[in-house]
Design a protein around this motif. Structure first.
Motif, PDB file in Angstrom:
ATOM      1  N   LEU A 104       0.835  -1.206   0.000  1.00 17.64           N
ATOM      2  CA  LEU A 104       0.000   0.000   0.000  1.00 17.64           C
ATOM      3  C   LEU A 104       0.867   1.253   0.000  1.00 17.64           C
ATOM      4  O   LEU A 104       0.620   2.208  -0.749  1.00 17.64           O
ATOM      5  N   GLU A 105       1.882   1.249   0.848  1.00 16.32           N
ATOM      6  CA  GLU A 105       2.781   2.399   0.947  1.00 16.32           C
ATOM      7  C   GLU A 105       3.498   2.644  -0.376  1.00 16.32           C
ATOM      8  O   GLU A 105       3.733   3.792  -0.775  1.00 16.32           O
ATOM      9  N   ASN A 106       3.811   1.545  -1.073  1.00 16.41           N
ATOM     10  CA  ASN A 106       4.521   1.635  -2.342  1.00 16.41           C
ATOM     11  C   ASN A 106       3.601   1.979  -3.506  1.00 16.41           C
ATOM     12  O   ASN A 106       4.061   2.257  -4.609  1.00 16.41           O
ATOM     13  N   GLY A 107       2.291   1.949  -3.272  1.00 19.07           N
ATOM     14  CA  GLY A 107       1.341   2.261  -4.332  1.00 19.07           C
ATOM     15  C   GLY A 107       1.135   1.134  -5.321  1.00 19.07           C
ATOM     16  O   GLY A 107       0.773   1.368  -6.477  1.00 19.07           O
ATOM     17  N   ASP A 108       1.350  -0.120  -4.879  1.00 20.01           N
ATOM     18  CA  ASP A 108       1.210  -1.261  -5.784  1.00 20.01           C
ATOM     19  C   ASP A 108      -0.248  -1.575  -6.099  1.00 20.01           C
ATOM     20  O   ASP A 108      -0.547  -2.158  -7.136  1.00 20.01           O
ATOM     21  N   PHE A 109      -1.148  -1.254  -5.200  1.00 24.00           N
ATOM     22  CA  PHE A 109      -2.576  -1.425  -5.454  1.00 24.00           C
ATOM     23  C   PHE A 109      -3.326  -0.327  -4.728  1.00 24.00           C
ATOM     24  O   PHE A 109      -2.779   0.356  -3.853  1.00 24.00           O
ATOM     25  N   ASN A 110      -4.594  -0.143  -5.091  1.00 25.37           N
ATOM     26  CA  ASN A 110      -5.353   0.947  -4.477  1.00 25.37           C
ATOM     27  C   ASN A 110      -6.706   0.531  -3.915  1.00 25.37           C
ATOM     28  O   ASN A 110      -7.460   1.375  -3.425  1.00 25.37           O
ATOM     29  N   ILE A 111      -7.015  -0.774  -3.949  1.00 27.27           N
ATOM     30  CA  ILE A 111      -8.290  -1.226  -3.392  1.00 27.27           C
ATOM     31  C   ILE A 111      -8.160  -2.694  -2.994  1.00 27.27           C
ATOM     32  O   ILE A 111      -7.421  -3.457  -3.629  1.00 27.27           O
TER      33      ILE A 111
END
Length: 277
Positions: A88-95
């Motif tokens: 999540l912190e890395n922005g790998d997915f958003n939901i």
């Protein structure tokens, strides 16, 4: 002899690949320990994803004019929470979908409308006596206890044990289809599962006239979508809630579950042996 209640667990899964999320993408986070379990999701003989969750995610992303993809969170089971937080912190997915709204609530904001609404029912051939505590009837019958997501299994186990007492053994297994067939044949007295799943199955089997359905009120959580607070998708939370509300109120959840159940049961006859229970 102690009675045995069996749990059948289903989980959500999408076709996945790793990517960096853009503002136009809806990327679903998926634990590597989650399994494709029909009719929620499975792969057909062509390797295409089918099932209720896949259809719902596709419709949601389409309604929001966004591309859909998935990101598998790979880690040992004990490190899943840390790995999910890092992704999540890395922005790998958003939901991500979960039955536990305490799950990473510092990084996620949850939709107010459920992704899958919790509604459990008892399926039996016997007409159960009217009562505000329908689970009491289970003490005198043999059957299967069914739950549609592994993450709900601990909650179900705890609540069920409270209701039926410590002398009832609770086991888990993975075949709700055979459970309904066993009920229809008279091998067992009842099956408890999500109404959405159970109704789709008895309708497909053509036994709606012979099976009684009784609502079962237990405090078991629904499944909700958590949206990453550090993503652009957080600004579309109202759109997600509107879609989920309209989806359920229009009856499309029942239509899609029935369609997914029918397709899966048909696909089980194919030689490629798609994921099945």
């Amino acid at each position: 002899m102690r009675k045995t209640l069996k749990l059948i667990a289903l989980s959500l899964l999408l076709s996945t690949h790793s990517l960096i999320v853009s503002a136009e993408q809806m990327v679903v986070g998926i634990s590597a320990f989650q399994e494709a379990l029909p009719p929620i999701l499975w792969q057909d003989c062509k390797g295409s994803n089918q099932g209720y969750a896949a259809l719902l995610y596709r419709q949601l992303s389409k309604s929001m004019n966004m591309e859909l993809a998935g990101h598998i969170i790979t880690a040992e089971k004990e490190q899943q929470l840390d790995a999910t937080s890092a992704a999540l912190e890395n922005g790998d997915f958003n939901i991500i979908a979960t039955a536990n709204t305490e799950f990473l609530n510092k990084q996620l904001t949850y939709a107010s409308e459920p992704f899958i609404k919790s509604s459990l029912a008892i399926y039996s051939k016997k007409v159960l006596p009217p009562t505000s505590k329908p689970w009491l009837a289970l003490n005198d019958m043999e059957g299967y206890w069914v739950v549609s997501l592994p993450s709900m299994a601990p909650a179900v186990r705890i609540e069920l044990q409270k209701k039926v007492g410590p002398d009832t053994e609770i086991n888990m297994q993975f075949n709700y289809n055979e459970a309904i067939l066993a009920l229809d044949s008279g091998e067992i007295d009842y099956v408890v599962t999500r109404r959405l799943l159970g109704n789709a199955l008895i309708e497909h089997l053509g036994i709606t006239q012979t099976i009684q359905v009784t609502d079962l009120a237990l405090p078991i959580g629904s499944v909700y979508l958590g949206v990453a607070k550090n993503s652009q998708l957080i600004h579309r939370l109202d759109d997600i809630n509107t879609f989920l509300k309209d989806f359920r109120s229009s009856g499309m959840n029942r239509v899609m579950m029935n369609a997914s159940m029918n397709r899966w049961l048909r696909n089980r006859e194919e030689n490629c042996n798609p994921s099945a229970q």
